[in-house]
Design an enzyme around this catalytic site. Structure first.
Site, mmCIF file in Angstrom:
data_model
loop_
_atom_site.group_PDB
_atom_site.id
_atom_site.type_symbol
_atom_site.label_atom_id
_atom_site.label_comp_id
_atom_site.label_asym_id
_atom_site.label_seq_id
_atom_site.Cartn_x
_atom_site.Cartn_y
_atom_site.Cartn_z
ATOM 1 N N CYS A 19 -3.680 6.677 5.037
ATOM 2 C CA CYS A 19 -2.659 5.750 4.570
ATOM 3 C C CYS A 19 -1.287 6.082 5.143
ATOM 4 O O CYS A 19 -0.472 5.189 5.363
ATOM 5 C CB CYS A 19 -2.621 5.718 3.051
ATOM 6 S SG CYS A 19 -2.251 7.293 2.314
ATOM 7 N N CYS A 52 0.823 -1.213 0.000
ATOM 8 C CA CYS A 52 0.000 0.000 0.000
ATOM 9 C C CYS A 52 0.854 1.258 0.000
ATOM 10 O O CYS A 52 0.334 2.358 0.055
ATOM 11 C CB CYS A 52 -1.012 -0.011 1.141
ATOM 12 S SG CYS A 52 -0.310 -0.161 2.757
#
Lengths: 134, 393
Positions: free
Chosen positions: A107, A38
């Site tokens: 994130c 990610c």
């Protein structure tokens, strides 16, 4: 939509000159969050003396925000008691950095989680020790 | 501080000659080409001249050029306009998986209605195999669209071979030449294509102008209904300054194509060779030789693209990246994914798109600036630490 280039001056300053980068060989606790898939991954290392974080270091793979967050968390946690350090939230970190772009809040803002994981690692090691010596 | 702009795939400066050509159409020559008076005549003549200039760049007939607002509209018009017009013949589209989103998502939109689509994959270099296109074509296929070259990784496709397959199967073939036009020779007759998209803003022309070439006889429904501008293929009063600018930019691109390609290729190879020699664990993306002259794109292992981009920006160097962190959708590049690049490697994407004003000194400045940035970020990276512990380096 917040533009990616909209990092605050504080974010850019921490990104350009991150504090406490590195590893602690004989760390009392290590915490790792995120994954390279990610795009962000952080590892925090802590030393604990007398219930206080006497040293905090990190290594981070990620964007500008991820690096600045790691640096800020390390600075905020340094010298704090375990309880104080556990109270540091993602929001506190973002506030201290003068805000983060919206799409980076989830994130890249993983520093507090990584720190807490390192503390949990320390605490579970302490329990093991107590059990052994019990 | 030095300023080295290496993001021409995002934007190119408008050349002075182009700006000069445009200027009267912003002021005194403001006429509408549809008007029947003298001001209209002036505009109409300028419009036709621009059509000739753009047609000449790709060896086409001026009447076959439709001016639109840019590459995105050209691609949308081709994909949707050809499909709609051919609906009675069939309802299946074939596109490659490395297309620009203006082709890929246009096809996906069609698939939400009455159409089906097949995405043809690519090899690790991003190259489409014409035989895969053959296999994807069905009796009800009404359009094949495969780009001439990919701007993100630079790979130049075997356009003539893919067009030959489509022709053999009797299916119209569109190619998105936005990244390629003006940098590699493109002749629509030699290539055997039926439709081609071009954008002004990759040719040192203004933003907001583009062209779709469609071979005479290929039916196209307009995306924008309105007046009968552009022979009924695109409604709306023509963007005259933009179109005149695009015409001039196309003329200069055609005139200077060989020398531009040669100069850019030399810079590109200097950059690729220099970086490959100085940065360990660096991978070139796209095809090593069948490649756009202006594209040098890489994957830097163990670090993330945005942080490289920010450090380079501090040095006055402008680049871009296909990493998830730099995208608004927070998704890694679909092109790198299609090339089978694992997600963690795609994070380290960095794209240098070279331009006419770049010099060998610019390249040397990058060669001097980037390796210490990579080293610094790697020293910070837990992935690099792991790699070293596992005996790498």
């Amino acid at each position: 939509m917040v533009e990616i280039a909209q990092y605050s001056d504080t974010v850019m300053e921490h990104f350009m000159n991150p504090r406490n980068v590195g590893e602690i060989e004989d760390a009392d606790g290590v915490g790792e969050v995120g994954n390279p898939v990610c795009g962000d991954m952080m590892t925090f290392y802590i030393k604990v003396d007398d219930g206080r974080l006497s040293d905090v270091k990190f290594k981070t793979f990620g964007c500008g925000a991820a690096i600045a967050v790691s640096s800020m968390v390390s600075e905020m946690a340094m010298g704090k008691t375990i309880d104080e350090a556990l109270k540091i939230t993602r929001e506190d970190v973002a506030d201290q950095l003068g805000g983060l772009p919206k799409q980076k809040m989830h994130c890249s803002n993983l520093g507090a989680d990584a720190l807490h994981k390192a503390i949990q690692d320390y605490q579970s090691k302490q329990k093991e020790k107590e059990a052994q010596h019990g | 501080m030095a300023e080295v702009y290496l993001d021409h795939y995002a934007a190119t400066p408008v050349l002075a000659e182009v700006a000069d050509a445009m200027r009267p159409y912003l002021t005194e020559d403001f006429g509408n080409p549809s008007s029947l008076h003298q001001r209209g005549d002036t505009a109409r003549e300028a419009l036709y001249a621009a059509r000739e200039q753009v047609a000449a760049l790709i060896g086409a007939q001026p009447e076959e050029i439709t001016f639109v607002s840019g590459g995105t509209e050209a691609n949308n018009t081709a994909v949707k306009g050809v499909s709609w017009a051919a609906r009675r013949k069939g309802n299946h589209l074939v596109v490659s998986s490395v297309e620009h989103f203006s082709v890929l998502n246009a096809a996906r939109t069609m698939a939400k209605f009455d159409f089906e689509m097949t995405e043809v994959g690519v090899d690790d270099y991003g190259m489409v195999d014409p035989e895969d296109v053959r296999a994807a074509i069905r009796d009800d296929t009404v359009l094949v669209s495969v780009m001439a070259a990919n701007g993100e990784i630079g790979t130049v496709q075997r356009t003539a071979d893919i067009a030959a397959v489509a022709r053999e199967k009797g299916v119209p073939f569109h190619t998105d030449a936005v990244a390629a036009a003006g940098y590699i020779p493109l002749n629509v007759t030699d290539l055997g294509v039926d439709a081609m998209s071009i954008a002004s803003d990759l040719l040192y022309g203004p933003k907001g102008a583009g062209a779709l070439w469609v071979r005479k006889g290929l039916r196209l429904m307009p995306l924008l209904d309105g007046g009968i501008q552009e022979d009924g293929r695109r409604g709306g009063t023509e963007n005259m300054p933009g179109i005149v600018g695009m015409g001039k930019a196309a003329e200069l691109a055609a005139r200077d194509l060989a020398s531009r390609a040669e100069g850019l290729t030399a810079l590109r190879d200097r950059l690729i060779k220099g970086l490959m020699e100085t940065i360990p664990r660096l991978r070139l993306t796209g095809h090593p030789s069948t490649r756009l002259p202006w594209n040098a794109s890489f994957l830097v292992e163990f670090i993330e693209g945005e942080s490289m981009l920010l450090f380079l920006d501090q040095k006055g160097i402008s680049v871009s990246s296909g990493s998830a962190c730099t995208s608004r959708a927070l998704k890694g590049s679909h092109v790198l994914t299609a090339c089978d690049v694992p997600a963690e490697l795609a994070s380290g994407s960095i794209l240098f798109s070279l331009g006419l004003e770049n010099t060998p000194e610019d390249i040397d400045y990058v060669l001097e600036s980037l390796p210490p940035i990579v080293e610094r970020l790697r020293q910070m990276s837990p992935l690099y630490a792991k790699y070293l512990k596992e005996g790498g380096g």
